[in-house]
Design a protein around this motif. Structure first.
Motif, PDB file in Angstrom:
ATOM      1  N   ASP A  10       0.838  -1.193   0.000  1.00  0.00           N
ATOM      2  CA  ASP A  10       0.000   0.000   0.000  1.00  0.00           C
ATOM      3  C   ASP A  10       0.878   1.250   0.000  1.00  0.00           C
ATOM      4  O   ASP A  10       0.537   2.268  -0.585  1.00  0.00           O
ATOM      5  N   GLU A  11       2.022   1.108   0.662  1.00  0.00           N
ATOM      6  CA  GLU A  11       2.945   2.237   0.736  1.00  0.00           C
ATOM      7  C   GLU A  11       3.468   2.608  -0.661  1.00  0.00           C
ATOM      8  O   GLU A  11       3.557   3.778  -1.000  1.00  0.00           O
ATOM      9  N   ASP A  12       3.807   1.581  -1.443  1.00  0.00           N
ATOM     10  CA  ASP A  12       4.265   1.836  -2.820  1.00  0.00           C
ATOM     11  C   ASP A  12       3.224   2.656  -3.572  1.00  0.00           C
ATOM     12  O   ASP A  12       3.543   3.587  -4.305  1.00  0.00           O
ATOM     13  N   ILE A  13       1.979   2.261  -3.404  1.00  0.00           N
ATOM     14  CA  ILE A  13       0.896   2.946  -4.112  1.00  0.00           C
ATOM     15  C   ILE A  13       0.756   4.375  -3.599  1.00  0.00           C
ATOM     16  O   ILE A  13       0.649   5.319  -4.389  1.00  0.00           O
ATOM     17  N   ASP A  14       0.812   4.526  -2.282  1.00  0.00           N
ATOM     18  CA  ASP A  14       0.710   5.878  -1.706  1.00  0.00           C
ATOM     19  C   ASP A  14       1.828   6.778  -2.207  1.00  0.00           C
ATOM     20  O   ASP A  14       1.601   7.935  -2.543  1.00  0.00           O
ATOM     21  N   ASN A  15       3.037   6.208  -2.266  1.00  0.00           N
ATOM     22  CA  ASN A  15       4.198   6.999  -2.685  1.00  0.00           C
ATOM     23  C   ASN A  15       4.027   7.586  -4.075  1.00  0.00           C
ATOM     24  O   ASN A  15       4.531   8.668  -4.368  1.00  0.00           O
ATOM     25  N   LEU A  16       3.326   6.851  -4.912  1.00  0.00           N
ATOM     26  CA  LEU A  16       3.105   7.301  -6.279  1.00  0.00           C
ATOM     27  C   LEU A  16       2.350   8.637  -6.295  1.00  0.00           C
ATOM     28  O   LEU A  16       2.489   9.430  -7.214  1.00  0.00           O
ATOM     29  N   PHE A  17       1.576   8.850  -5.256  1.00  0.00           N
ATOM     30  CA  PHE A  17       0.715  10.038  -5.252  1.00  0.00           C
ATOM     31  C   PHE A  17       1.220  11.152  -4.347  1.00  0.00           C
ATOM     32  O   PHE A  17       0.566  12.149  -4.168  1.00  0.00           O
ATOM     33  N   ASN A  18       2.399  10.948  -3.774  1.00  0.00           N
ATOM     34  CA  ASN A  18       2.950  12.003  -2.938  1.00  0.00           C
ATOM     35  C   ASN A  18       3.816  12.947  -3.747  1.00  0.00           C
ATOM     36  O   ASN A  18       4.982  12.668  -4.002  1.00  0.00           O
ATOM     37  N   ASP A  19       3.232  14.009  -4.179  1.00  0.00           N
ATOM     38  CA  ASP A  19       4.056  14.990  -4.886  1.00  0.00           C
ATOM     39  C   ASP A  19       3.610  16.401  -4.608  1.00  0.00           C
ATOM     40  O   ASP A  19       2.891  16.685  -3.694  1.00  0.00           O
TER      41      ASP A  19
END
Ligand SMILES: Nc1nc2c(ncn2[C@@H]2O[C@H](COP(=O)(O)OP(=O)(O)OP(=O)(O)O)[C@@H](O)[C@H]2O)c(=O)[nH]1
Ligand SMILES: [Mg+2]
Lengths: 197, 160
Positions: free
Chosen positions: B151-160
């Motif tokens: 889930d963290e990988d997915i969240d990271n994709l949207f942290n910008d």
């Protein structure tokens, strides 16, 4: 149906914006297009009538970044919302990985919203999909207008299964990226579960 | 899930690319590309720096979907071939094995007859490759690389 390309190390997913005529589907894509870096987007294609109503679809390819060395690409489509374009809507739904239902919050569009969700459900079922199993989010658009139904009312009518939902003003971008991120996340989560066949 | 997931492996990709590269030469084409029925570009060759292949891929799929819809209404089999003649560029569209779409763009240096002939041979080869690919994808143990993401990988994709 997502497409995993081991050779190009990329994964492609298809998102469809659905909803009644004039609810703001095309406006969502236009806003996303305007606010995305050139290197992360392709050309936006709009097959529209002379009065800018969607005739077949809008298309916008986006790259969202990498996960574990795989580029994640999303192909965003809108359907034509006008009732008589139903045959085209069915075609656009083919191979869909995630759906955004864009509702028009104006009270006078209540019936149009309901008809459109019902139409979405029917058209998906015709192709063997169930709306309840698909990554799916709801957007209540046009919150800036005076004659809107309350979110609670809209929720009861359009979102009885309580999928993630968002208030939006697509014209100014409010809620547009929240909606997109939510559905993209659901699609990736679905892939993680192993949507491999 | 209704559709088996579309997956492309290195081996088949190379085989497909070989066919597509050769078709550009044999048909004197400007551009050749392959799209799946959902509009995802699978492979392209020729003068691809001067055309927007992503857009073309989506429009081609839309076109095939629309004519497929018309065929259905007429209780006709899908129209497997389409040809559009322009002033400078011509487009030949061929449905391969009802799975993927082979598109050839050519100009006056080639001819419809030549393109048709070469497309026929390439289609047979491609059909064979895609059949093998489909079998491979359906084998158990053909794991998605995404099974391991967090889930963290997915969240990271949207942290910008
Ligand atoms: N006030 C207001 N107007 C909006 C909003 N979103 C879209 N609109 C306007 O609503 C009209 C229709 O928007 P579109 O995005 O073309 O609607 P659509 O859903 O694509 O319509 P079809 O293509 O016919 O299905 C346009 O004039 C938009 O500017 C919003 O949040 N608030
Ligand atoms: Mg539109």
């Amino acid at each position: 149906m997502s497409f995993i390309n081991y050779m190009a190390r990329e994964i492609n997913c298809k998102l469809v914006y659905y909803g009644p005529g004039l609810c703001g589907k095309t406006t969502n894509l236009q806003y996303i297009y305007e606010r995305t870096n050139p290197e992360a987007k392709g050309k936006m294609i709009s097959l529209a009538t002379e009065t800018e109503r969607t005739l077949f679809f809008d298309f916008l390819p986006l790259s969202l970044g990498e996960i574990r060395g795989f580029k994640t690409r999303f192909h965003l489509y809108t359907v034509p919302g006008q009732v008589f374009y139903d045959a085209s809507r069915k075609l656009i739904l083919k191979g869909v990985d995630g759906v955004v239902f864009c509702a028009d919050s104006q009270i006078e569009r209540t019936e149009a919203n309901l008809e459109s969700v019902e139409n979405l459900r029917t058209n998906l079922a015709e192709q063997g999909y169930s709306l309840d199993k698909l990554p799916y989010v709801v957007q209540y658009n046009k919150r800036d207008l005076p004659n809107v139904a309350s979110v609670e009312e809209l929720r009861q009518m359009i979102n009885p299964t309580s999928v993630p939902d968002f208030e939006a003003v697509a014209r100014t971008g409010v809620g547009v990226f929240d909606t997109l991120k939510a559905v993209a996340k659901l699609v990736l989560t679905e892939l993680k579960k192993g949507g491999n066949g | 899930m209704v559709n088996p997931q579309m997956v492309m492996y290195e081996e088949e990709f190379n085989q497909i690319q070989t066919v597509v590269d050769r078709l550009v030469r044999d048909a004197n084409a400007k551009v050749v590309f392959i799209v799946d029925k959902n509009g995802q570009l699978i492979s392209a060759a020729g003068d691809i720096d001067n055309v927007d292949t992503t857009s073309l891929a989506s429009l081609t799929a839309g076109n095939i979907a629309a004519t497929g819809g018309m065929a259905k209404l007429l209780k006709e089999n899908e129209f497997a071939t389409q040809f559009h003649e322009g002033e400078k560029a011509n487009i030949h569209i061929q449905l391969v094995g009802n799975r993927v779409i082979l598109v050839v763009i050519f100009d006056s240096r080639s001819s419809l007859g030549l393109v048709r002939l070469r497309v026929k041979k390439a289609s047979e080869e491609l059909n064979h490759i895609f059949e093998t690919l489909l079998k491979k994808v359906q084998e158990p143990g053909a794991d998605s690389p995404f099974a391991e993401i967090t889930d963290e990988d997915i969240d990271n994709l949207f942290n910008d």
